[in-house]
Motif scaffolding. Sequence first.
Motif, PDB file in Angstrom:
ATOM      1  N   LEU A  90       0.921  -1.072   0.111  1.00 20.76           N
ATOM      2  CA  LEU A  90       0.062   0.178  -0.055  1.00 20.76           C
ATOM      3  C   LEU A  90       0.858   1.111  -0.073  1.00 20.76           C
ATOM      4  N   LEU A  91       1.949   1.205   0.815  1.00 26.34           N
ATOM      5  CA  LEU A  91       2.997   2.426   0.785  1.00 26.34           C
ATOM      6  C   LEU A  91       3.331   2.788  -0.596  1.00 26.34           C
ATOM      7  N   VAL A  92       3.792   1.590  -1.627  1.00 29.87           N
ATOM      8  CA  VAL A  92       4.164   1.954  -2.824  1.00 29.87           C
ATOM      9  C   VAL A  92       3.178   2.497  -3.628  1.00 29.87           C
ATOM     10  N   LYS A  93       1.980   1.994  -3.622  1.00 29.55           N
ATOM     11  CA  LYS A  93       0.975   2.615  -4.480  1.00 29.55           C
ATOM     12  C   LYS A  93       0.478   3.883  -3.965  1.00 29.55           C
ATOM     13  N   ARG A  94       0.503   4.086  -2.703  1.00 28.04           N
ATOM     14  CA  ARG A  94       0.234   5.522  -2.428  1.00 28.04           C
ATOM     15  C   ARG A  94       1.343   6.549  -2.904  1.00 28.04           C
ATOM     16  N   MET A  95       2.561   5.895  -2.873  1.00 28.12           N
ATOM     17  CA  MET A  95       3.589   6.898  -3.159  1.00 28.12           C
ATOM     18  C   MET A  95       3.458   7.375  -4.701  1.00 28.12           C
ATOM     19  N   PHE A  96       2.856   6.571  -5.833  1.00 28.49           N
ATOM     20  CA  PHE A  96       2.559   6.615  -6.959  1.00 28.49           C
ATOM     21  C   PHE A  96       1.626   7.547  -7.280  1.00 28.49           C
ATOM     22  N   ARG A  97       0.306   7.356  -6.470  1.00 32.17           N
ATOM     23  CA  ARG A  97      -0.623   8.111  -6.476  1.00 32.17           C
ATOM     24  C   ARG A  97      -0.700   9.477  -6.108  1.00 32.17           C
ATOM     25  N   TYR A  98      -0.015   9.677  -4.878  1.00 34.97           N
ATOM     26  CA  TYR A  98       0.082  11.060  -4.328  1.00 34.97           C
ATOM     27  C   TYR A  98       0.800  11.923  -5.440  1.00 34.97           C
ATOM     28  N   ALA A  99       1.881  11.227  -5.911  1.00 34.82           N
ATOM     29  CA  ALA A  99       2.706  12.016  -6.902  1.00 34.82           C
ATOM     30  C   ALA A  99       1.946  12.385  -8.264  1.00 34.82           C
ATOM     31  N   LYS A 100       0.980  11.546  -8.537  1.00 38.47           N
ATOM     32  CA  LYS A 100       0.085  11.642  -9.748  1.00 38.47           C
ATOM     33  C   LYS A 100      -0.915  12.882  -9.302  1.00 38.47           C
ATOM     34  N   ALA A 101      -1.533  12.643  -8.091  1.00 34.91           N
ATOM     35  CA  ALA A 101      -2.423  13.926  -7.710  1.00 34.91           C
ATOM     36  C   ALA A 101      -1.730  15.139  -7.933  1.00 34.91           C
ATOM     37  N   PHE A 102      -0.426  15.400  -7.160  1.00 35.53           N
ATOM     38  CA  PHE A 102       0.297  16.452  -7.217  1.00 35.53           C
ATOM     39  C   PHE A 102       0.440  17.180  -8.631  1.00 35.53           C
ATOM     40  N   ARG A 103       1.033  16.423  -9.550  1.00 35.74           N
ATOM     41  CA  ARG A 103       1.319  16.521 -10.669  1.00 35.74           C
ATOM     42  C   ARG A 103      -0.012  16.897 -11.526  1.00 35.74           C
ATOM     43  N   THR A 104      -1.278  16.375 -11.562  1.00 32.58           N
ATOM     44  CA  THR A 104      -2.269  16.759 -11.972  1.00 32.58           C
ATOM     45  C   THR A 104      -2.934  18.067 -11.472  1.00 32.58           C
ATOM     46  N   ALA A 105      -2.992  18.219 -10.104  1.00 31.98           N
ATOM     47  CA  ALA A 105      -3.240  19.569  -9.773  1.00 31.98           C
ATOM     48  C   ALA A 105      -2.467  20.595 -10.053  1.00 31.98           C
ATOM     49  N   GLN A 106      -1.101  20.484 -10.157  1.00 34.93           N
ATOM     50  CA  GLN A 106      -0.312  21.455 -10.557  1.00 34.93           C
ATOM     51  C   GLN A 106      -0.607  21.866 -12.107  1.00 34.93           C
ATOM     52  N   ALA A 107      -0.802  20.837 -12.938  1.00 32.13           N
ATOM     53  CA  ALA A 107      -1.208  21.134 -14.237  1.00 32.13           C
ATOM     54  C   ALA A 107      -2.419  21.902 -14.559  1.00 32.13           C
ATOM     55  N   LYS A 108      -3.311  21.598 -13.438  1.00 36.09           N
ATOM     56  CA  LYS A 108      -4.583  22.486 -13.599  1.00 36.09           C
ATOM     57  C   LYS A 108      -4.381  23.919 -13.158  1.00 36.09           C
ATOM     58  N   ASN A 109      -3.645  24.112 -12.098  1.00 36.09           N
ATOM     59  CA  ASN A 109      -3.520  25.301 -11.122  1.00 36.09           C
ATOM     60  C   ASN A 109      -1.968  25.599 -11.032  1.00 36.09           C
ATOM     61  N   PRO A 110      -1.256  26.137 -12.229  1.00 38.38           N
ATOM     62  CA  PRO A 110       0.056  26.320 -12.094  1.00 38.38           C
ATOM     63  C   PRO A 110       0.623  27.551 -11.514  1.00 38.38           C
ATOM     64  N   GLU A 111      -0.510  28.648 -11.097  1.00 38.69           N
ATOM     65  CA  GLU A 111      -0.343  29.712 -10.314  1.00 38.69           C
ATOM     66  C   GLU A 111      -0.767  29.560  -8.822  1.00 38.69           C
ATOM     67  N   LEU A 112      -0.688  28.132  -8.667  1.00 34.72           N
ATOM     68  CA  LEU A 112      -1.029  27.665  -7.229  1.00 34.72           C
ATOM     69  C   LEU A 112      -1.888  28.763  -6.357  1.00 34.72           C
ATOM     70  N   SER A 113      -2.866  29.070  -7.233  1.00 35.61           N
ATOM     71  CA  SER A 113      -3.914  30.154  -6.408  1.00 35.61           C
ATOM     72  C   SER A 113      -4.901  29.304  -5.727  1.00 35.61           C
ATOM     73  N   SER A 114      -5.327  29.880  -4.598  1.00 38.08           N
ATOM     74  CA  SER A 114      -6.055  29.462  -3.525  1.00 38.08           C
ATOM     75  C   SER A 114      -7.544  29.771  -3.835  1.00 38.08           C
ATOM     76  N   THR A 115      -8.232  28.535  -3.519  1.00 39.90           N
ATOM     77  CA  THR A 115      -9.810  28.582  -3.854  1.00 39.90           C
ATOM     78  C   THR A 115     -10.454  29.305  -2.964  1.00 39.90           C
ATOM     79  N   SER A 116      -9.781  29.479  -1.687  1.00 41.37           N
ATOM     80  CA  SER A 116     -10.503  30.074  -0.551  1.00 41.37           C
ATOM     81  C   SER A 116     -10.329  31.519  -0.771  1.00 41.37           C
ATOM     82  N   GLY A 117      -9.385  32.084  -1.679  1.00 35.84           N
ATOM     83  CA  GLY A 117      -9.230  33.476  -1.724  1.00 35.84           C
ATOM     84  C   GLY A 117      -8.639  34.349  -0.713  1.00 35.84           C
TER      85      GLY A 117
END
Length: 161
Positions: A90-117
Motif C-alpha cells: 500500500l505504501l508503494v501504491k500511495r507513493m505513485f498516486r499522491y505523486a500523480k495527484a500533485f502533478r495533475t493539480a499543478q497542471a490544472k493550477n500552475p499559479e498555485l492560486s487558493s480557492t479560498s481566496g
Amino acid sequence: MEQIAEAIKKFILEDVNAELTGLESDGITLPPVAEKNIVFGTVDLSRYEAAIIVSILPETQEPDEEVINGFSDRSEFTVTFFFQKEKYSLLVKRMFRYAKAFRTAQAKNPELSSTSGDTESGVEESEITQIKFYPDTGAVAQQMTAFEISFYTDTEEVLDG
C-alpha cells in the motif's frame, strides 16, 4: 519565500487533496494530507504518527528581472511526501498516486492560486522539474516510502510607493 511556501501548503490542502478521490480504488485508500502534518523544513519522522507527512523545503531564490516598481524571482522548492504505518504494498501504491495527484493539480493550477481566496500567492507560474521516488526509505522495523518533487515558481512583486 515564506508567502510562496504558504501558497504551496494551501495548494496541497486544497488542490492535491481534491485530486486524491479520483485515484482511490478497491483496497487503496488515499487519506487527505492534514494541515498539522505539513512541515516547513526537514522532518524528524520519529515525532510524527501520521501515515502521511509532507515537507516543504525552499532550495534557491534567483532574481529574474527587474520590473517597474518591483522585481520578479524564480524560486525552487522541494516537496517531499513520506508514507508510513501501512503494509509495504500500500505504501508503494500511495507513493505513485499522491505523486500523480500533485502533478495533475499543478497542471490544472500552475499559479498555485487558493480557492479560498484569502491570500494572494504572487505566483505567476510553476513548473515541476523532477519527481524522485524512494520505494524503500525506512528501517527494517519501520517500512516507509517517499517521493520528492522539485519545482520552481516564478513570482512578481510590485513595491508600494
